[in-house]
Design an enzyme around this catalytic site. Structure first.
Site, short mmCIF file in Angstrom:
data_model
loop_
_atom_site.label_atom_id
_atom_site.label_comp_id
_atom_site.label_asym_id
_atom_site.label_seq_id
_atom_site.Cartn_x
_atom_site.Cartn_y
_atom_site.Cartn_z
N SER A 194 0.83 -1.20 0.00
CA SER A 194 0.00 0.00 0.00
C SER A 194 0.87 1.25 0.00
O SER A 194 1.65 1.47 -0.91
CB SER A 194 -0.96 -0.04 1.21
OG SER A 194 -1.95 0.95 1.12
N ASP A 330 -10.71 -3.21 -5.12
CA ASP A 330 -10.14 -2.48 -3.98
C ASP A 330 -10.96 -1.21 -3.75
O ASP A 330 -10.97 -0.32 -4.61
CB ASP A 330 -8.68 -2.13 -4.28
CG ASP A 330 -7.96 -1.52 -3.09
OD1 ASP A 330 -8.62 -0.94 -2.20
OD2 ASP A 330 -6.72 -1.61 -3.05
N HIS A 361 -8.46 -4.57 -0.46
CA HIS A 361 -7.21 -3.87 -0.15
C HIS A 361 -6.41 -4.71 0.84
O HIS A 361 -6.75 -4.79 2.02
CB HIS A 361 -7.49 -2.49 0.43
CG HIS A 361 -6.27 -1.63 0.53
ND1 HIS A 361 -5.70 -1.02 -0.57
CD2 HIS A 361 -5.47 -1.31 1.59
CE1 HIS A 361 -4.63 -0.34 -0.19
NE2 HIS A 361 -4.46 -0.52 1.10
#
Length: 393
Positions: A194, A330, A361
């Site tokens: 991320s 996501d 995610h």
């Protein structure tokens, strides 16, 4: 009355099934690359990239639930790997910490290899998904070093009125310098999750000399463009996620509140311009960015700050093997930004972009019916790719 209740029940059931996407077909990842012989050979050695991903059939096709379970539960039966914490105070007074985990049964037969990990926003080596990845890697004979983002550990006090930012690479750079000097005989791989994936791509792209000791890199669920990737957080479900991430961010800030806002300084530290009230009352990330984060590097607004935090404008500078992965469902990083890794991977002979149909995610849970497995697609794809690259060079 009964017919009304029956109709209402049927409608709710239909909406629930649509939300869970139970009837969606599962597919193989969509792979984007230049078609080079190198990439084709790597793909042939990564079965998880060519097989159909099977998430838990009851809820695993819903990106919202995958993301929610990742956020609240993390990983199932999460292990507790043992590592050694290292601490370094920089010339600019920030203190960074990172943890090093040694392979459980010795190094791989083909030689020593260290994975350098940069976690997601507000995360550290103590986050469950990071611990699961560490456990998976050290049991395969890898050493793992994990950066703890400044401020992410509540029991590690700030020595400067600064915390991590979305695109700052100097803290990761310092960890890399320390680890590579400590283990000069090792080969090195970089993995980012991320926000951490954005940081490691920026780290590699900012200075091509940094790519020399790195065998390959893996990026999971990053947004690429600081402005475009956050558009989804301003409407619909995105507002809810924005609020939840903001509350988590404020929770991270709470143990360090005095160091950030209360402790006086004897110099012209940028802390003096922080907006404590705006951060304290923040319900969106933009308010934290405007009240605190943008000030670290003197940006005039949170828009300017986010515009330069992404890696889209420099990703083309990376010429080592790199695997970029995102999911199409996501809810935090919408697929509108996938054009960036698609364009890059089609130009580079050593880049591969995989768009997963499901996974949310950082979820990517595997399993049958409702119970997920202890490890996820995230661990299996990452390690398959690393092994494929190491076996190729």
């Amino acid at each position: 009355m009964l017919p009304v209740i029956a109709i209402g029940t049927v409608i709710l059931l239909f909406v629930f099934i649509k939300f869970l996407r139970i009837h969606d077909e599962t597919t193989r990842p969509k792979l984007h690359h230049s078609g080079s012989g190198f990439i084709k050979k790597v793909i042939s050695k990564c079965p998880s990239l060519t097989e159909i991903y099977q998430p838990p059939s009851l809820w695993g096709k819903c990106g919202h639930i995958q993301t929610a379970i990742y956020g609240k539960i993390g990983r199932i039966d999460c292990p507790q790997p043992n590592g050694k914490r290292h601490s370094i105070t920089l010339a600019t007074k920030e203190t960074i910490t990172f943890d090093v985990f040694q392979p459980v049964n010795g190094h791989r037969p083909s030689g020593e290899c260290t994975i350098l990990v940069c976690p997601g926003i507000c995360n550290s080596s103590e986050k469950k998904y990071v611990r699961t990845f560490i456990h998976y890697a050290v049991n395969m004979g890898f050493r793992v070093a994990v950066l703890n983002h400044i401020g992410a550990l509540p029991n590690v006090r700030l020595t400067s009125p600064k915390i991590f930012t979305y695109g700052e690479t100097k803290y990761f750079d310092r960890m890399v310098q320390c680890v590579t000097s400590r283990y000069p005989a090792s080969r090195y791989v970089i993995v980012g999750f991320s926000m951490g994936a954005n940081i490691v791509v920026r780290y590699l792209a900012e200075d091509r000399s940094r790519q020399l000791p790195i065998v390959c890199a893996v990026s999971w669920c990053q947004g690429y463009d600081g402005l475009r990737s956050t558009h989804a957080l301003s409407s619909g479900f995105g507002r809810f996620y924005n609020y939840m991430v903001t509350m988590n961010f404020k929770k991270i800030l709470k143990p360090h509140w005095n160091e950030l806002f209360k402790v006086p300084t004897n110099n012209n530290d940028t802390k003096l311009s922080y907006d404590e009230k705006k951060v304290e009352s923040a319900t969106t990330l933009a308010e934290i960015e405007d009240g605190l984060l943008r000030h670290f590097d003197g940006f005039k607004s949170h828009v300017d700050y986010k515009a330069l935090c992404g890696c889209a404008h420099m990703i083309d500078n990376i010429h080592i093997p790199i695997l970029l992965l995102n999911s199409e469902d996501d809810p935090l990083i919408i697929s509108d930004v996938h054009d960036i890794p698609i364009s890059y991977s089609r130009k580079s002979e050593k880049a591969l972009f995989a768009a997963m149909q499901h996974g949310g995610h950082l979820g990517f849970y595997k399993g049958k019916w409702y119970k997920p497995d202890a490890t996820t697609l995230l661990e299996s794809i990452t390690m398959e790719y690393i092994e494929a690259i190491l076996g190729h060079i």
